[in-house]
Design an enzyme around this catalytic site. Structure first.
Site, PDB file in Angstrom:
ATOM      1  N   TRP A  76      41.521  37.992  35.808  1.00  0.00           N
ATOM      2  CA  TRP A  76      41.461  39.358  36.341  1.00  0.00           C
ATOM      3  C   TRP A  76      41.472  39.344  37.864  1.00  0.00           C
ATOM      4  O   TRP A  76      42.045  40.216  38.501  1.00  0.00           O
ATOM      5  CB  TRP A  76      40.181  40.048  35.840  1.00  0.00           C
ATOM      6  CG  TRP A  76      40.029  41.458  36.339  1.00  0.00           C
ATOM      7  CD1 TRP A  76      40.553  42.587  35.780  1.00  0.00           C
ATOM      8  CD2 TRP A  76      39.303  41.898  37.499  1.00  0.00           C
ATOM      9  NE1 TRP A  76      40.207  43.694  36.513  1.00  0.00           N
ATOM     10  CE2 TRP A  76      39.438  43.302  37.564  1.00  0.00           C
ATOM     11  CE3 TRP A  76      38.546  41.247  38.474  1.00  0.00           C
ATOM     12  CZ2 TRP A  76      38.853  44.068  38.575  1.00  0.00           C
ATOM     13  CZ3 TRP A  76      37.970  41.998  39.479  1.00  0.00           C
ATOM     14  CH2 TRP A  76      38.119  43.390  39.532  1.00  0.00           C
ATOM     15  N   HIS A  77      40.840  38.322  38.451  1.00  0.00           N
ATOM     16  CA  HIS A  77      40.737  38.271  39.909  1.00  0.00           C
ATOM     17  C   HIS A  77      42.076  37.985  40.573  1.00  0.00           C
ATOM     18  O   HIS A  77      42.235  38.261  41.759  1.00  0.00           O
ATOM     19  CB  HIS A  77      39.703  37.232  40.346  1.00  0.00           C
ATOM     20  CG  HIS A  77      38.301  37.736  40.195  1.00  0.00           C
ATOM     21  ND1 HIS A  77      37.609  37.668  39.011  1.00  0.00           N
ATOM     22  CD2 HIS A  77      37.467  38.328  41.080  1.00  0.00           C
ATOM     23  CE1 HIS A  77      36.408  38.197  39.179  1.00  0.00           C
ATOM     24  NE2 HIS A  77      36.295  38.603  40.422  1.00  0.00           N
ATOM     25  N   GLY A  78      43.014  37.411  39.837  1.00  0.00           N
ATOM     26  CA  GLY A  78      44.309  37.168  40.440  1.00  0.00           C
ATOM     27  C   GLY A  78      45.191  36.372  39.505  1.00  0.00           C
ATOM     28  O   GLY A  78      44.714  35.612  38.670  1.00  0.00           O
TER      29      GLY A  78
END
Lengths: 461, 383
Positions: free
Chosen positions: A315-317
């Protein structure tokens, strides 16, 4: 537009506050909806329609979910799935398409940029659809309050991820009061100061050290990079959440807290209860528990946990280092669950050092998309093939020591409790609190005024 | 109910925001900041292209910061706050023991970093640039003299507790320049003078002082075989202008530092020269209007021009072509007593041999400071 910019505070916020408080009560949501769309369109004019479509999908399917929820569970489930797939497909396409294409060997799409805030607002929208299906929230009948919920500018771009069930009552009726506004100002200014004075400085130091490490890497220098990353991301992100919560409060909203002094955590499990709380809550509620949570067999439980942490990282990247970062935490959480947790409880100081190091090294993974660079940093931290210290580094470390000490203190509840104790002891000082806050605000303005200074050409000739 | 302090908080915040927001639009825009010595951003034009590319929102942020009410006070407040952290640095400028402001060495490294990747390659890049100087020396039919002035951080090495390993490497490389380049090692010339307490570089500006330029002038004259024509120091009437605060200080805005004294060295024949800068005639070597402004260094030859020619009417003299940056501006008035001067801005004109030919130069002088060499690479384009 970022909160820590002059144009946001002295143009956008000034106008928004004025219009909002002049408008009659029943128009206030509409005002917020319109100004929030303007806020988004300012920074992301291309993708504003994408966000509106996402909102419409959830809004329209909401009626179908509500209609069939009691009568025909399977049909309701189908509409829920359609709504989720609709929303997720935007996120998947814009955020992850190129990553998958690169790794599978498809043609990548050039110029595919990530719409600002899509990871946050998609999750917010999904929380509505899922909770509606579960019967935990009422149907959003009117479009404007629902649109306001998603686009609400304080939390639109970087969280906190506010669940619909947490604010749906506030959307319909909330009270704006002087006390709330004052609290909002205080939180907003605190967040601003955290980001501008501490966060940006830590980022600048980390960057300068990264550069000088290319010339003369040292053990101490690498530790300093790690420490400054750790400060940077905390002050930046928690500062942003403070500002969001503060801004929300100015308009009468009460958002849930997003951070709770994460760096005083005594284990990784504890850390994740204190860091980006709304994200962990979201994953727990909408992924981990539906998968069966911990009420399944041990093996299955570990797999569930692994899924959650893989997704958290991803989700963060869209890159391997973020996945690695998520899985990295999964490993420590599993170890802590197995035996380390009990051990740590007996050794509080050691537990704290352990947690800080694991988290700090985590940020090294987070900030380096190049896996070889991560391995190199790990070696340098422990002095493998690296000098301990160079004279140049020593000078800079000494120069920056006061800043580092101040930053470290600012990560703990200490300043707050000390301040409160002082006020309790000398109640008269309370009168100066607004003045202090105003002064801090002006210092923040000074940092915004002087950070675009780029006299490069003039300087040279 | 609410507490009184809460009401005060709300009122103070709203008033501060409202007053600053409104006065931003009421106060007329300025075009130049005297304190920071630079031009200020003007209101950007809004069109659909700049809006959708994000260029407009970037520009308007700069515009807001530059034209913000009480900007000078805010800028000082920020540097004061940075100093309060005892960092000894603001905007990449270090604050040294004897109140000398100098750009942070890390900032230099960052410049190197933009063009090259490691220390060695950076030295390689310097070497490549020096090679084109050597080549120019070989192709020119007239003598060449090369002056590459060091930065403050090099000259004043001893007053920074900052240790710079290999800090002198660039100058060691410069010393390998061939005989045809006529290289003058200004580091070895000026550092001992600095150590012995002479005022050869400004504290608040990146340039050398007129005194520092004078030493260099003497060396250039010797190199051109005119040792006997050097004008002795005693013949100058020195005018001191106090209160000079230069570019480095402007960038840092440290609230406490000692200002510099800018010197103008006069001779009785000051007014007898005809000076044309970019087509317009200058009123002498010194444009005194700048002495009233913060940009005082521009008093020398009216600041930066593309091409400046200096002649002494009625006298037949040799011509010296100077390919230069701003360091030469305070040096040229000395040289102009001996030579007709054609000064070209090296950043925009690198075809030096063609200039030498078309102006019939009898000698060529390069003055380009180390900071410019590192950050621009223009020296490598010399032909």
């Amino acid at each position: 537009m970022v909160f820590s910019s002059l144009i946001f505070i002295f143009a956008y916020l000034a106008v928004t506050l004025a219009v909002y408080y002049v408008a009659p009560l029943k128009w206030r949501n509409l005002v917020l909806f319109v100004v929030s769309l303007a806020f988004y369109g300012w920074g992301e004019p291309k993708y504003i329609s994408l966000m509106v479509v996402s909102i419409l999908i959830a809004y329209i399917f909401g009626f179908f979910i509500e209609k069939y929820r009691e009568k025909n569970k399977r049909l309701a489930k189908l509409f829920l799935a359609l709504s989720l797939v609709g929303n997720l497909s935007f996120l998947l396409f814009f955020k992850y398409y190129n990553f998958f294409a690169e790794n599978i060997g498809f043609a990548q799409i050039e110029g595919l940029t990530l719409p600002v805030g899509i990871s946050f607002y998609t999750f917010q929208i999904m929380s509505y659809s899922i909770d509606l299906y579960r019967g935990e929230v009422p149907l959003a009948k009117r479009f404007v309050p629902f649109g306001t919920y998603v686009t609400l500018f304080p939390q639109l771009i970087a969280g906190p991820i506010v669940r619909y069930k947490d604010v749906c009552d506030q959307l319909e009726s909330r009270k704006e009061t002087v006390s709330k506004f004052a609290f909002g100002v205080s939180r907003f200014v605190t967040g601003l100061a955290k980001k501008l004075i501490l966060g940006d400085s830590a980022a600048a130091i980390a960057e300068a050290f990264e550069r000088s490490a290319e010339f003369e890497p040292t053990v101490i220098g690498t530790w300093l990079i790690m420490i400054c990353y750790t400060f940077h991301i905390y002050f930046d992100f928690s500062g942003y959440s403070d500002m969001a919560i503060g801004l929300g409060r100015m308009f009468g909203f009460e958002f849930v807290e997003n951070f709770n002094y994460p760096y005083i955590a005594k284990s990784i499990t504890d850390f994740w209860r204190r860091w980006h709380i709304t994200l962990s809550t979201w994953f727990k509620e909408y992924v981990y528990i539906p998968l069966g949570g911990n009420r399944v067999g041990k093996i299955r439980g570990f797999i569930n946990l692994a899924t959650v942490w893989f997704l958290t990282g991803f989700w963060h990247g869209a890159d391997w280092n973020y996945i690695l970062w998520g899985v990295y935490f999964w490993v420590f959480l599993v170890i802590e669950k197995a035996f380390l947790g009990k051990l740590l409880k007996k050794l509080p100081p050691l537990a704290h050092i352990y947690s800080l190091f694991i988290v700090g090294f985590g940020w090294m993974i987070f900030f380096h998309s190049d896996l070889a660079a991560i391995a190199q940093s790990a070696k340098q931290l422990f002095g493998i093939g690296t000098a301990l210290l160079s004279e140049g580094t020593l000078y800079t470390v000494l120069r920056l020591l006061p800043f580092i000490v101040i930053s470290a203190l600012a990560c703990t509840p200490l300043p707050k409790t000390a301040f409160e104790r002082l006020l309790a002891r000398f109640p008269k000082l309370n009168a100066f609190k607004p003045l202090l806050l105003c002064l801090l605000f002006l210092v923040c303005v000074a940092y915004m005024v002087d950070n675009t200074f780029s006299p490069f050409l003039y300087y040279i000739f | 109910m609410y507490k009184r302090s809460e009401l005060v908080t709300v009122v103070l915040f709203c008033l501060t925001v409202a007053i600053l927001a409104v006065s931003f639009w009421i106060i007329p825009d300025k075009s130049f900041s005297e304190q920071e010595n630079r031009s200020l951003e003007q209101m950007p034009k809004l069109d659909s292209e700049s809006f959708f590319s994000g260029g407009f929102s970037k520009a308007i942020n700069v515009y807001y910061a530059d034209q913000f009410p009480l900007r000078d006070i805010f800028v000082t407040l920020k540097s004061g706050s940075e100093l309060a952290f005892l960092k000894g640095e603001n905007n990449g400028v270090l604050y040294s023991r004897n109140q000398l402001a100098v750009k942070d060495f890390n900032a230099y490294q960052s410049r190197i970093h933009i063009t090259e990747n490691t220390d060695r390659i950076y030295l390689d890049s310097l070497q490549a640039q020096l090679k084109s100087v050597d080549k120019l020396g070989e192709t020119l039919e007239v003598p060449l003299v090369t002056v590459l002035p060091p930065r403050t951080v090099d000259i004043a090495d001893s007053v920074f507790s900052y240790n710079r390993p290999d800090g002198d490497k660039p100058f060691e490389l410069m010393n390998t320049l061939g005989g045809e380049s006529g290289y003058i090692d200004t580091l070895s010339l000026l550092r001992p003078k600095y150590e012995s307490g002479e005022y050869v570089y400004y504290r608040t500006d990146h340039h050398w002082t007129t005194g520092g330029a004078y030493y260099t002038y003497c060396e250039i004259m010797k190199r051109l075989g005119r040792e006997d024509k050097i004008i002795p120091r005693e013949r100058f009437e020195i005018e001191s202008v106090a209160g000079f605060s230069g570019t480095t200080a402007a960038r840092a805005n440290f609230p406490i530092y000692q200002k510099d004294v800018l010197e103008i060295w006069h001779l009785p024949d000051d007014d007898e020269y005809e000076i044309i800068a970019d087509g317009g005639e200058l009123n002498g070597f010194y444009n005194r209007e700048y002495l009233e402004k913060s940009d005082k260094y521009s008093v020398f030859l009216d600041g930066t021009h593309d091409i400046t020619t200096i002649k002494k009417p009625g006298e037949q003299r040799d011509t010296l072509l100077v390919a230069k940056d701003s360091f030469a501006n305070c040096l040229i008035p000395f040289l102009a007593r001996e030579f007709d001067i054609v000064a070209v801005n090296l950043a925009t004109n690198t075809f030096i041999s063609a200039y030498a030919e078309s102006y019939g130069a009898d000698a060529v002088l390069i003055v380009f400071n180390t900071e410019n060499i590192i950050s621009t690479g223009h020296l490598g384009n010399l032909k």
